[in-house]
Design a protein around this motif. Structure first.
Motif, PDB file in Angstrom:
ATOM      1  N   LYS A   1      62.166  19.701  28.009  1.00 38.41           N
ATOM      2  CA  LYS A   1      62.733  21.066  28.039  1.00 38.41           C
ATOM      3  C   LYS A   1      62.089  21.929  26.955  1.00 38.41           C
ATOM      4  O   LYS A   1      61.648  21.426  25.925  1.00 38.41           O
ATOM      5  CB  LYS A   1      64.254  21.017  27.863  1.00 38.41           C
ATOM      6  CG  LYS A   1      64.736  20.666  26.467  1.00 38.41           C
ATOM      7  CD  LYS A   1      66.245  20.855  26.342  1.00 38.41           C
ATOM      8  CE  LYS A   1      66.693  20.613  24.908  1.00 38.41           C
ATOM      9  NZ  LYS A   1      68.113  20.842  24.715  1.00 38.41           N
ATOM     10  N   SER A   2      62.028  23.234  27.210  1.00 40.24           N
ATOM     11  CA  SER A   2      61.418  24.108  26.204  1.00 40.24           C
ATOM     12  C   SER A   2      62.405  24.319  25.060  1.00 40.24           C
ATOM     13  O   SER A   2      63.598  24.499  25.271  1.00 40.24           O
ATOM     14  CB  SER A   2      61.029  25.447  26.832  1.00 40.24           C
ATOM     15  OG  SER A   2      62.164  26.188  27.199  1.00 40.24           O
ATOM     16  N   LEU A   3      61.883  24.261  23.848  1.00 43.89           N
ATOM     17  CA  LEU A   3      62.713  24.429  22.656  1.00 43.89           C
ATOM     18  C   LEU A   3      62.677  25.903  22.246  1.00 43.89           C
ATOM     19  O   LEU A   3      61.630  26.550  22.328  1.00 43.89           O
ATOM     20  CB  LEU A   3      62.188  23.537  21.531  1.00 43.89           C
ATOM     21  CG  LEU A   3      62.133  22.037  21.879  1.00 43.89           C
ATOM     22  CD1 LEU A   3      61.493  21.248  20.748  1.00 43.89           C
ATOM     23  CD2 LEU A   3      63.525  21.496  22.184  1.00 43.89           C
ATOM     24  N   PRO A   4      63.828  26.458  21.806  1.00 40.50           N
ATOM     25  CA  PRO A   4      63.932  27.919  21.660  1.00 40.50           C
ATOM     26  C   PRO A   4      62.889  28.562  20.749  1.00 40.50           C
ATOM     27  O   PRO A   4      62.230  29.521  21.148  1.00 40.50           O
ATOM     28  CB  PRO A   4      65.346  28.135  21.112  1.00 40.50           C
ATOM     29  CG  PRO A   4      66.018  26.821  21.070  1.00 40.50           C
ATOM     30  CD  PRO A   4      65.069  25.758  21.511  1.00 40.50           C
ATOM     31  N   ILE A   5      62.707  28.046  19.552  1.00 36.38           N
ATOM     32  CA  ILE A   5      61.788  28.692  18.599  1.00 36.38           C
ATOM     33  C   ILE A   5      60.344  28.492  19.044  1.00 36.38           C
ATOM     34  O   ILE A   5      59.526  29.417  19.009  1.00 36.38           O
ATOM     35  CB  ILE A   5      61.991  28.139  17.168  1.00 36.38           C
ATOM     36  CG1 ILE A   5      63.456  28.291  16.728  1.00 36.38           C
ATOM     37  CG2 ILE A   5      61.053  28.838  16.175  1.00 36.38           C
ATOM     38  CD1 ILE A   5      64.056  29.671  16.909  1.00 36.38           C
ATOM     39  N   GLN A   6      60.032  27.279  19.503  1.00 30.99           N
ATOM     40  CA  GLN A   6      58.673  26.981  19.959  1.00 30.99           C
ATOM     41  C   GLN A   6      58.315  27.853  21.169  1.00 30.99           C
ATOM     42  O   GLN A   6      57.174  28.298  21.305  1.00 30.99           O
ATOM     43  CB  GLN A   6      58.545  25.490  20.318  1.00 30.99           C
ATOM     44  CG  GLN A   6      58.569  24.563  19.120  1.00 30.99           C
ATOM     45  CD  GLN A   6      59.962  24.203  18.632  1.00 30.99           C
ATOM     46  OE1 GLN A   6      60.935  24.922  18.884  1.00 30.99           O
ATOM     47  NE2 GLN A   6      60.081  23.094  17.917  1.00 30.99           N
ATOM     48  N   TRP A   7      59.304  28.099  22.031  1.00 31.67           N
ATOM     49  CA  TRP A   7      59.053  28.920  23.218  1.00 31.67           C
ATOM     50  C   TRP A   7      58.767  30.373  22.811  1.00 31.67           C
ATOM     51  O   TRP A   7      57.795  30.978  23.256  1.00 31.67           O
ATOM     52  CB  TRP A   7      60.258  28.867  24.170  1.00 31.67           C
ATOM     53  CG  TRP A   7      60.005  29.637  25.423  1.00 31.67           C
ATOM     54  CD1 TRP A   7      59.348  29.208  26.543  1.00 31.67           C
ATOM     55  CD2 TRP A   7      60.380  31.008  25.688  1.00 31.67           C
ATOM     56  NE1 TRP A   7      59.284  30.211  27.481  1.00 31.67           N
ATOM     57  CE2 TRP A   7      59.911  31.326  26.979  1.00 31.67           C
ATOM     58  CE3 TRP A   7      61.056  31.977  24.947  1.00 31.67           C
ATOM     59  CZ2 TRP A   7      60.101  32.587  27.557  1.00 31.67           C
ATOM     60  CZ3 TRP A   7      61.252  33.232  25.518  1.00 31.67           C
ATOM     61  CH2 TRP A   7      60.786  33.535  26.804  1.00 31.67           C
ATOM     62  N   ILE A   8      59.611  30.929  21.934  1.00 28.79           N
ATOM     63  CA  ILE A   8      59.409  32.306  21.456  1.00 28.79           C
ATOM     64  C   ILE A   8      58.045  32.422  20.771  1.00 28.79           C
ATOM     65  O   ILE A   8      57.264  33.343  21.020  1.00 28.79           O
ATOM     66  CB  ILE A   8      60.540  32.732  20.479  1.00 28.79           C
ATOM     67  CG1 ILE A   8      61.885  32.810  21.197  1.00 28.79           C
ATOM     68  CG2 ILE A   8      60.211  34.079  19.821  1.00 28.79           C
ATOM     69  CD1 ILE A   8      63.094  32.992  20.267  1.00 28.79           C
TER      70      ILE A   8
END
Length: 321
Positions: free
Chosen positions: A188-195
């Motif tokens: 799953k995409s992780l919030p900070i890494q995705w941003i």
């Protein structure tokens, strides 16, 4: 010689589960314990077994309870059980409410624990801020739960089931968990890494300005779990505890993105502010489920990391790895 305490992490291959296993591994010198984890995907990730070779792993189906008997025989009755397993994607829960209920309400786990003859375990269960309706700011633990989607409803049902059946438990209502990637990277995409990934490409991206949460740094969630476990292991006092576990900052997705851009030095004009109402996500989402974390700080002495500090820690870890 007293035997070592046995700690079982249910859902040990997920994002929080792996961080919890790491946390327990790091305190072995002061709080020695035997560690085991369950996994649903077969086999468990090799990277996890290589990093933590002392761990026992068990394949368990939470819907049927298949696999728990093997834990009784090969590991023994656990002293602490941390339940990190969940169907936690709200849209997936909306599309299959029956699956959401059968995984998120831990009936097979609790019934297994109750069936153990010498069972005297503490159950630490991860819940969510999505149990709240989202019509005000800084919800307290005793505020009414009025979930607006199936995911939230399944987690309320889980809380009620545990409260009725168990005599020794802690339910942790967690906000968005963020932090470094795990030993065995999760899909799953992780919030900070995705941003960070979106903004680093120089693409304009839209972020909601009108949905608020209290994002919590993953190691603070682990710290709360370790504090509860140590307390039970050392004093053996039964507890029935419900705690909001969030960070100290109430933030929209827009503010989260602005913080990442500021820390990284990205152009802030890449960030476009939009209302959540303009996007159909196939699931209703609460507008403001920020939480009051006074009880967490007072009860466990855990002081959660500020969002900006957590982002810095997350990004510096990503660079190193």
């Amino acid at each position: 010689m007293m035997r070592k305490k046995r700690v079982l992490v249910v859902g040990g291959t997920g994002y929080l589960g792996q961080h919890v296993l790491q946390g327990f591994s790091e305190i072995q010198a002061t709080t020695p314990c035997d560690l085991a984890f369950t996994h649903h995907s077969n086999p468990p990730p090799p990277a996890l077994l290589t990093t933590f070779p002392h761990l026992l792993s068990f394949h368990v189906d939470l819907k049927t309870g298949q696999g728990f008997q093997a834990i009784s025989q090969m590991f023994g009755p656990p002293d602490v059980v941390i339940n990190c397993a969940a169907l936690s994607v709200p849209r997936a829960c909306e599309m299959d409410p029956a699956a959401a209920m059968s995984v998120n309400v831990p009936s097979s786990l609790v019934n297994w624990l109750l069936s153990l003859e010498e069972s005297n375990s503490l159950l630490i269960h991860l819940s969510t801020d999505q149990v709240y309706e989202g019509v005000k700011s800084f919800y307290k633990e005793d505020d009414e739960t009025v979930p607006v989607n199936v995911y939230g409803k399944s987690k309320v049902a889980a809380e009620q089931f545990i409260s009725e059946k168990c005599s020794n438990f802690a339910i942790l209502r967690s906000s968005i968990i963020f932090g470094p990637q795990t030993v065995s990277p999760v899909p799953k995409s992780l919030p900070i890494q995705w941003i960070d990934g979106v903004l680093s490409k120089g693409n304009t991206s839209e972020f909601f300005h009108d949905e608020f949460r209290c994002p919590v740094y993953v190691k603070d969630v682990v710290a709360a779990i370790l504090a509860l476990s140590k307390r039970w292991i050392s004093d053996g006092k039964q507890t029935k505890l419900l705690l909001n576990v969030g960070g100290p900052d109430r933030l929209s997705r827009l503010q989260m993105a602005e913080a990442v851009a500021d820390i990284r030095g990205y152009n802030p004009s890449l960030i476009k502010s939009v209302s959540a109402s303009t996007v159909d996500r196939g699931v209703k989402s609460p507008a403001d489920i920020s939480m009051d974390i006074t009880k967490l700080v007072q009860t466990l002495g855990v002081t959660p990391t500020s969002f900006r500090d957590g982002v810095r820690l997350t990004l510096s870890t990503e660079v190193k790895s």
